[in-house]
Design an enzyme around this catalytic site. Structure first.
Site, PDB file in Angstrom:
ATOM      1  N   ASP A 164      31.567   8.618  -6.652  1.00  0.00           N
ATOM      2  CA  ASP A 164      31.739   8.490  -8.167  1.00  0.00           C
ATOM      3  C   ASP A 164      30.492   8.405  -9.388  1.00  0.00           C
ATOM      4  O   ASP A 164      30.651   8.533 -10.213  1.00  0.00           O
ATOM      5  CB  ASP A 164      32.575   6.861  -8.629  1.00  0.00           C
ATOM      6  CG  ASP A 164      33.373   6.506  -9.529  1.00  0.00           C
ATOM      7  OD1 ASP A 164      33.990   7.517  -9.916  1.00  0.00           O
ATOM      8  OD2 ASP A 164      33.660   5.576  -9.888  1.00  0.00           O
TER       9      ASP A 164
ATOM     10  N   ASP B  41       1.368  18.587  -5.332  1.00  0.00           N
ATOM     11  CA  ASP B  41       2.535  18.434  -4.678  1.00  0.00           C
ATOM     12  C   ASP B  41       4.079  18.743  -5.565  1.00  0.00           C
ATOM     13  O   ASP B  41       4.425  17.263  -5.154  1.00  0.00           O
ATOM     14  CB  ASP B  41       2.737  17.292  -3.180  1.00  0.00           C
ATOM     15  CG  ASP B  41       2.161  16.008  -4.063  1.00  0.00           C
ATOM     16  OD1 ASP B  41       2.186  15.931  -5.619  1.00  0.00           O
ATOM     17  OD2 ASP B  41       2.524  15.022  -3.359  1.00  0.00           O
TER      18      ASP B  41
ATOM     19  N   GLU C 133      43.416   0.680 -11.110  1.00  0.00           N
ATOM     20  CA  GLU C 133      43.210  -0.145 -12.643  1.00  0.00           C
ATOM     21  C   GLU C 133      43.638   0.927 -13.519  1.00  0.00           C
ATOM     22  O   GLU C 133      44.051   0.251 -15.091  1.00  0.00           O
ATOM     23  CB  GLU C 133      41.603   0.757 -12.829  1.00  0.00           C
ATOM     24  CG  GLU C 133      41.015  -0.292 -13.574  1.00  0.00           C
ATOM     25  CD  GLU C 133      39.347   0.341 -13.923  1.00  0.00           C
ATOM     26  OE1 GLU C 133      38.754  -0.047 -15.384  1.00  0.00           O
ATOM     27  OE2 GLU C 133      38.788   0.916 -13.124  1.00  0.00           O
ATOM     28  N   ASP C 134      43.552   1.985 -13.484  1.00  0.00           N
ATOM     29  CA  ASP C 134      44.073   2.773 -14.619  1.00  0.00           C
ATOM     30  C   ASP C 134      46.121   3.422 -14.496  1.00  0.00           C
ATOM     31  O   ASP C 134      47.011   3.736 -15.438  1.00  0.00           O
ATOM     32  CB  ASP C 134      43.921   3.927 -14.458  1.00  0.00           C
ATOM     33  CG  ASP C 134      42.131   4.153 -14.550  1.00  0.00           C
ATOM     34  OD1 ASP C 134      41.603   3.044 -15.228  1.00  0.00           O
ATOM     35  OD2 ASP C 134      41.817   5.475 -14.227  1.00  0.00           O
TER      36      ASP C 134
ATOM     37  N   HIS D  40      40.922   6.034  -5.970  1.00  0.00           N
ATOM     38  CA  HIS D  40      39.928   4.981  -6.600  1.00  0.00           C
ATOM     39  C   HIS D  40      39.588   4.457  -7.619  1.00  0.00           C
ATOM     40  O   HIS D  40      39.405   2.945  -7.753  1.00  0.00           O
ATOM     41  CB  HIS D  40      38.510   4.870  -6.276  1.00  0.00           C
ATOM     42  CG  HIS D  40      37.388   6.030  -7.038  1.00  0.00           C
ATOM     43  ND1 HIS D  40      38.222   7.979  -7.211  1.00  0.00           N
ATOM     44  CD2 HIS D  40      37.410   6.217  -8.260  1.00  0.00           C
ATOM     45  CE1 HIS D  40      37.781   8.151  -8.129  1.00  0.00           C
ATOM     46  NE2 HIS D  40      37.316   6.827  -9.309  1.00  0.00           N
TER      47      HIS D  40
ATOM     48  N   HIS E  68      37.849  14.482 -11.639  1.00  0.00           N
ATOM     49  CA  HIS E  68      37.492  13.159 -11.557  1.00  0.00           C
ATOM     50  C   HIS E  68      38.008  13.285  -9.294  1.00  0.00           C
ATOM     51  O   HIS E  68      36.410  13.349  -8.447  1.00  0.00           O
ATOM     52  CB  HIS E  68      37.494  12.523 -11.723  1.00  0.00           C
ATOM     53  CG  HIS E  68      36.652  11.373 -11.713  1.00  0.00           C
ATOM     54  ND1 HIS E  68      34.950  11.200 -11.775  1.00  0.00           N
ATOM     55  CD2 HIS E  68      36.573   9.721 -11.266  1.00  0.00           C
ATOM     56  CE1 HIS E  68      34.400  10.159 -11.285  1.00  0.00           C
ATOM     57  NE2 HIS E  68      35.665   8.863 -11.146  1.00  0.00           N
TER      58      HIS E  68
END
Length: 735
Positions: free
Chosen positions: A155, A275, A93-94, A89, A64
């Site tokens: 993300d 279109d 947090e994890d 990123h 990821h």
């Protein structure tokens, strides 16, 4: 068995390295000395931190962050700092890694961006949704560094691309949030390719049937379309090169979501959407010749094919607020169908595809800094400390407007406002004081009220008066967030002054009645008069709505008043609602994680019927309301109040009838109404509640409210109605 697992891990290791190398290739163009080392360091840290984690699909979690970094580099065109941040990123947090660790390893800037990216945990006030508050905080970091949002979009895009393994309710929530906020945000930052993909992916989960239907139709006609594009493009290509322009001319299919939007907006079937693709002419021009070359190409196209004069859009002379520049025209093709042609240069195309990131690259040459102005606006909104996160979100959503109008001041300066802006918005745009004292305006030298909706190109002069102050109903007049927040804070200030006066009056009155003036008593009095706060109590006293006799009444009933303060309805949890509501025996809707029977009401905004894809929403005062997942309000409810959404599913139990509306369009013929009502009442044993019919010069347009059992029943009915002679279209509508 064990050896197999080892081989597996070995294969995964190879795959991780392969993906890492692809990332390096994607970021090659921006790499400078020492950058590769930084990216490697970030990759190693992420790999180590996430080593035992897996995604819902079972693959290693590290896939990821690598994918997000790849999107940031390849599709948005961001540089090394962003790639490092994208790789890291999720680590704060994890995993056990802290922001301090990141600052030590990669510096302050990276730590700041990752801080912005780390989702905010903790408790917020109960009446605002976590998502709304997170989003607001995310925008706060935007004011410092727009890369936070760009990485956040990367993300979100990767999560949307890999959402197949998520449970259905999660898919619905994430897709709703995407369509409600992230797609407009990508649009506003000029990332058109990402915006289209986010919209298509959201639709894939929110409206799976329609999505598959359009995708299949597009696929069927692919070869035919390509042939048409080839024939259309050949003569343009020839003349463009004869005239000495260097250009790339090609056809580009429209996104599924935009085709669906057109079908809904114009109420037409797929076959009538002309279109389905746009022709693009991308010119290779020097910066100083761009404008002239675009118009040269325009004249070549319009010499070959006749243009529709109402459909010329010139964003080359005045670019959109997000920096988008392009010339759009719609011309009549050789087979009698309209074709959209977009003309732009390579520089403009890169800004259209990569938005903000490309904008930086061309900053020196671009004289228009619309994006900077937009960020300035976002900052102003964020600086209003009192805004409730949800109000803020709606205001912000309003200001992600894609369409702008250009308004001129009396001296000829140009001001950009969102479509639908009023004279009052314009006044606040000039200055807060001008807005607060505005009593009217002159538009093109004609006197108009403050609520006048401005048109593109209007010249506006504001008329003010020192006696004027902002009014509550002004909030319904304005559309820009700046005007809204200024009016709100003025009204609050005004209210505060009134409340101050009311507080003194109340203190005197309580003294005369020998009631102690303290917080507890004020709470009780507010509760007695059913007022939400003590400030409201003071205001009512000041305005004379609560007098001495009313307070005496309170005194006499004081013995009966419960001592508890007002209940906060927002604190209702889904479990409490479940215990409050005992399901009646003949209920046929199952609600909640464990799908129990609970009392519910059907939402009037979308009138769900059995067979529809539905969800439950815990309301403050009316228990659980059932909405269709494609209800016009669904995206907003799911993205703002995700924690109040409960699963709901129909369960066949017995024949019940539900009200729904059908719109029938056709050629008026003798006995048409009779034939329609016969199909409804005899063939289908359906009760009609109301029927309204309008015939205009031979065209029949009727709407019928009928009771049906479920979607299957409704679909059969629609099929039979379509067979009635003269009927050309039958569609279900929401009440």
């Amino acid at each position: 068995m064990k050896t197999e697992l080892v081989i597996d891990l070995e294969a995964e290791k190879q795959e991780i390295l392969k993906r890492y190398r692809a990332l390096l290739r994607a970021s090659k163009s921006t790499l400078q000395k020492g950058d590769k080392k930084e990216i490697r360091k970030a990759f190693d840290m992420a790999l180590e931190s996430h080593k035992d984690m897996r995604r819902k699909s079972g693959e290693p979690y590290i896939y990821h962050p690598i994918a997000v970094a790849q999107i940031a580099a390849e599709e948005i065109g961001l540089g090394t700092t962003s790639i490092v941040c994208a790789l890291l990123h999720d680590v704060v947090e994890d995993t056990d890694i802290t922001l301090e660790d990141i600052e030590r390893e990669f510096g302050k800037k990276t730590a700041k961006i990752i801080d912005g990216l780390t989702k905010i945990s903790g408790v917020f006030d109960t009446n605002s949704s976590l998502q709304a508050e997170n989003f607001r905080k995310m925008l706060l970091t935007l004011a410092d560094d727009v890369r936070v949002i760009l990485i956040k979009l990367a993300d979100r895009l990767h999560n949307m691309r890999t959402m197949d393994f998520m449970p259905r309710h999660k898919q619905l929530k994430i897709a709703s949030e995407t369509i409600y906020l992230y797609a407009p945000l990508a649009h506003r930052l000029g990332l058109y390719a990402i915006k289209s993909e986010l919209e298509d992916l959201s639709m894939k989960y929110l409206e799976p049937e329609t999505y598959k239907f359009i995708a299949k139709k597009l696929n069927e006609k692919k070869a035919e379309r390509n042939l048409f594009i080839k024939k259309f493009v050949e003569p343009i290509d020839e003349i463009v090169h004869e005239q000495g322009l260097v250009a790339d001319v090609y056809g580009r299919p429209k996104s599924i979501h935009s085709i669906w939007n057109k079908m809904k907006k114009k109420n037409i079937p797929f076959e009538e959407v002309y279109d389905l693709f746009a022709i693009r002419i991308i010119l290779d021009s020097a910066y100083e010749n761009e404008k002239a070359d675009c118009w040269k190409a325009y004249s070549i196209v319009t010499d070959l094919y006749r243009p529709n004069p109402d459909r010329l859009r010139d964003w080359v002379s005045s670019p959109k607020g997000n920096g988008y520049e392009s010339l759009h025209t719609t011309v009549m093709g050789p087979r009698g169908q309209w074709v959209e042609v977009q003309i732009r240069t390579q520089r403009m195309n890169e800004i259209a595809e990569k938005g903000f990131a490309a904008h930086w690259k061309y900053k020196e040459s671009s004289n228009d800094n619309g994006l900077d102005q937009w960020i300035q606006k976002v900052r102003e909104m964020l600086n209003n400390p009192e805004a409730n996160a949800l109000d803020f979100l709606d205001d912000f959503k309003m200001n992600l407007f894609s369409d702008e109008i250009f308004i001129f001041t009396p001296k000829g300066a140009l001001i950009q406002l969102p479509l639908g802006a009023t004279a009052l918005d314009f006044a606040f745009e000039i200055h807060t004081d001008v807005g607060a004292t505005c009593i009217g305006a002159k538009v093109n030298h004609k006197l108009v009220p403050i609520s006048y909706k401005l048109q593109n190109g209007d010249q506006v002069e504001i008329i003010t008066s020192s006696k004027q102050t902002p009014k509550e109903d002004w909030l319904n007049v304005v559309v820009t967030a700046k005007a809204k927040s200024k009016i709100k804070s003025s009204l609050k200030e005004e209210k505060r002054k009134i409340a101050e006066a009311g507080k003194e009056i109340l203190e005197r009155k309580l003294k005369s009645l020998k009631i102690t003036y303290n917080t507890d008593n004020l709470q009780k009095i507010s509760y007695f008069f059913k007022l939400p706060s003590t400030q409201e109590l003071f205001v009512n006293v000041a305005l004379g709505k609560i007098e001495l006799k009313d307070i005496k009444e309170y005194l006499s009933s004081e013995k009966e008043v419960e001592t508890r303060g007002p209940e906060r309805p927002e604190n209702l949890t889904v479990d409490m609602v479940k215990t409050k509501m005992k399901g009646s025996e003949n209920d046929i809707l199952l609600i909640g994680e464990d799908l129990q029977k609970i009392d519910y009401t059907l939402a009037a905004c979308c009138n769900p019927i059995p067979g529809d894809d539905v969800f439950g929403f815990v309301t403050v005062s009316e228990g659980i309301k059932i909405h269709r997942t494609n209800c016009p309000n669904a995206a907003q409810l799911m993205s703002n109040y995700g924690y109040r959404i409960v699963k709901a599913k129909w369960n066949k139990q017995q024949e019940l009838t539900f009200l729904t509306g059908l719109r029938i369009v056709g050629i008026d013929d003798v006995g048409l109404i009779n034939n329609i009502t016969r199909v409804i009442s005899t063939d289908f044993k359906v009760n009609m509640r109301s029927i309204t019919v309008d015939t205009n010069e031979g065209i029949f347009d009727g709407s019928i409210m009928i009771f049906v059992n479920d979607t299957e029943h409704l679909e059969n009915l629609i099929k039979n109605l379509m067979e009635v002679k003269g009927v050309t279209g039958v569609t279900r509508f929401d009440a």
